[in-house]
Write an enzyme that holds these catalytic residues in place. Sequence first.
Site, PDB file in Angstrom:
ATOM      1  N   GLU A 148       0.684  -1.521   0.017  1.00  0.00           N
ATOM      2  CA  GLU A 148      -0.570  -0.374   0.072  1.00  0.00           C
ATOM      3  C   GLU A 148       1.089   1.014  -0.110  1.00  0.00           C
ATOM      4  O   GLU A 148       0.056   2.374  -0.385  1.00  0.00           O
ATOM      5  CB  GLU A 148      -0.974  -0.059   1.333  1.00  0.00           C
ATOM      6  CG  GLU A 148      -1.956  -1.281   1.048  1.00  0.00           C
ATOM      7  CD  GLU A 148      -3.374  -0.491   0.315  1.00  0.00           C
ATOM      8  OE1 GLU A 148      -3.270   0.398   0.276  1.00  0.00           O
ATOM      9  OE2 GLU A 148      -2.940  -2.019  -0.362  1.00  0.00           O
ATOM     10  N   SER A 181     -49.634 -23.415  42.680  1.00  0.00           N
ATOM     11  CA  SER A 181     -49.127 -23.358  43.931  1.00  0.00           C
ATOM     12  C   SER A 181     -47.970 -22.438  44.481  1.00  0.00           C
ATOM     13  O   SER A 181     -47.367 -22.931  45.478  1.00  0.00           O
ATOM     14  CB  SER A 181     -49.584 -25.146  44.718  1.00  0.00           C
ATOM     15  OG  SER A 181     -51.274 -24.659  44.189  1.00  0.00           O
TER      16      SER A 181
END
Length: 834
Positions: free
Chosen positions: A91, A477
């Site tokens: 690059e 319950s």
Amino acid sequence: MLRFIFSFFGSIFSLITMGIAAVALTIGAVFWVYGRDLPSHESLAQYQPPTISRIYSGEGALIDEFAKERRLFTSAEDVPALIKQAFISAEDKNFYTHQGYDMRGIAAAGVEAVRSRGSNVRGASTITQQVMKNFLLDGSRRAERKIKEIILASRLEETLDKEAILELYLNEIFLGQNSYGVTAAAQTYFNKTLGELVPHEAAMLASLPKAPSDFHPVRRKDRLLQRRNFVLKEMMENGYISEAVYEVERQQPLRTVQNGDFQSFRTVLPPRDYFTDEIRRQLSDDFGEGEFFTGGFTVRATIDHEMQAEAAVALRKELEKFDRNKGLWRGTKVKLPIEALNAEETWRKELANASVPRDIELNGTWYPAVVLGIEDQTLTVGIEKQEGTGTVPRSDIRWMKGNFFDNFAEGDVVLVRAITNNDGSFSNWSLRQVPEVQGGFVAMDVNSGRVLAMQGGFSYQHSVFNRATQAQRQPGSSFKPFVYAAALDSGYSPATIVVDAPIEINTPQGLWRPKNSSNKFYGPTPLRTGIEQSRNLMTIRLAEEVSMEVIAGYAERFGVYDNMGAYLANSLGAEETTLYQMVAAYAMFANGGERVEPTLVDRIQDRSGRTIYRHDDRNCVDCTIPALPAGEAPRIVTNREQVMDPITAYQLTSMMKGVVDRGTASSHINLPVPTAGKTGTTNDSRDAWFVGFTSNIVAGCYIGYDNPRPMGRGAYGGTLCGPVFQQFMTKATEKYGGGPFAVPEGGRFIKIDRFTGSRLSDDASGAYVVSEYFRDGEEPIFGVSYDGGFAIGSNLPLVEEVRQSGRKVKTSSGGTAVLGPKASFGTISSGGLY
């Protein structure tokens, strides 16, 4: 003549000088104009790129990760020189010498653009310019953007050193396959760390920034190979590798995960499940979704993988058993095109894209398959990840109504698993389906609140809805212990007598006549028996005596509800809550009444390794002592809130132990350590619950349809959730042990008759004898009954069938017997049966 010559050259010099000055002024003006309103580059000095948040098990194994951009941040000093050299060669070979922009490169790019008449426009951007483009500018190919890029690049070079700029670049750059930065890309393409890469692999990564989509490792393999070799040559010419290394590396084939040359890192990750997704959901609420997905958190989860697998199997086993008992085949509702069945390659491709669950393990792996042929006695299927085809025998579908022709058609996508013989050899394929009924399961440490296992349904891939934390259901319950806890703290004892007799209550909806599940009344009964046998009428009378306002306060203090309605029906568990909240509340019964904050996370660290959350704040007093006396454990000091009196907690635990020993859960739970708990079944068996605990682990289960509807005869908390709890806790007690429930100081044991509540002598023994724990200084009163303020009519029967009297029948021996009517469902308008 000489004057003329000097005058001529002087004029040319003046023109050149003025031209240069004009150009300089023009360039200066352009840079001044475009440099006025540029974004600040100084913020990049504190920039922290979005990174992956990763979740680890307690053993340090990676179990999941979350990210919008898959990035693993690596500082410049930790990036190997080979990686830096590859990217600089590809690059920006003058990176370490230029001041942010490369005029030679820009000029060459300009010449190339003119020569090609605009068909070949290359960027000529330095690494510094690319950083500016990626962070502060857009990606447009315009002269205006290029000018701004150069200005910002030159400014950045004055602010940051080269290594800092390279660090930004190598962590931010997009390299395809949803990989951002070199570390994530190395894992994605090679399943390696940066330090494990060799030159040709580093060169391949450095080839990608130019155009990740144009250099795909499979579709554009030849083009990528050419680019890779170009980068290798640049590395050689720049002196980073020798010519000999270059010759060897350029001959290497292009090998990647995408080409099947390496195993993907994702294969070591378990499939995402309810546990890690719940962590995602909770931390997104706590930190914000954006921060969680980009913050690079390291999360240490509380999960025990062995127990998580056991929880999944236990719940799935019971859900499938219930579903198959219904005898209905529903399948997956997914169908492949008939024309796709003509060629194996075609149907395999279509099957791979079918949206069906692939995360089910129950007596083996469940595989997606497609129906290829139907005969009277066999079904031919093509199975994913299995060679050839398989067959399902007619005997495999005895559980479902109808035959192969009634239930299947060619192209149907189904789930199958392998059936093996006793010696482990393959027998045949068996059809499977995801049950319509669903459920949830949670297990946690009673002292720390650490969640060890969580299963939010049959299959996460089938339904991501977490029924353990998100489903609001009536606990039935299983809520009753909070009523009894309020009563015990209000002066009642396990031996207190409460009348079990009919009740009539006027409500806005009409007259409410609650009943016991057995459809019987039992008269004066001790509290212990009331909870062991889950007596609804006793619970309502007790709630009326204590007051629903007090009970609601208890439920809110334990975290079951945020704002509970003070209605009598809610004493039977009519108001909805989550399994997660119920299990956490039961943990406080088990640990002596100390507040527990449930958690799926032990610790969270930020991207820098700094701990930002730690769940367990208890102090280990002796942990710093080099050597403790033999048999002595370190002391853990806690300052947690006491939400319940320790004696009340023990009394309630003892009573719920009776539920398991001889009450509504006794037929299904039998562990080698003391166990307490409570069943719960709501009206018409729409919800079935069991929450229970040993001395160190609490676990809970609920089962029901997502759109609540009756589950049918025999669907109770004990029969459905009891086996799930039993299977899981059998494994849990093998691993974590257990022991007697700790008895708090400040009380004494007195033997009573558990049927009548009367006091017995200290040497009394027998099945009817139970030792109850009473507070010191508190003389229990025996023989007093409480009716909750409800009248008991003389014409109301006790210990008889409610609806009608029994009928006499003749027995086989010639005698007579009285039979009562069959008990029916729906005798309670809301709340718990038992």
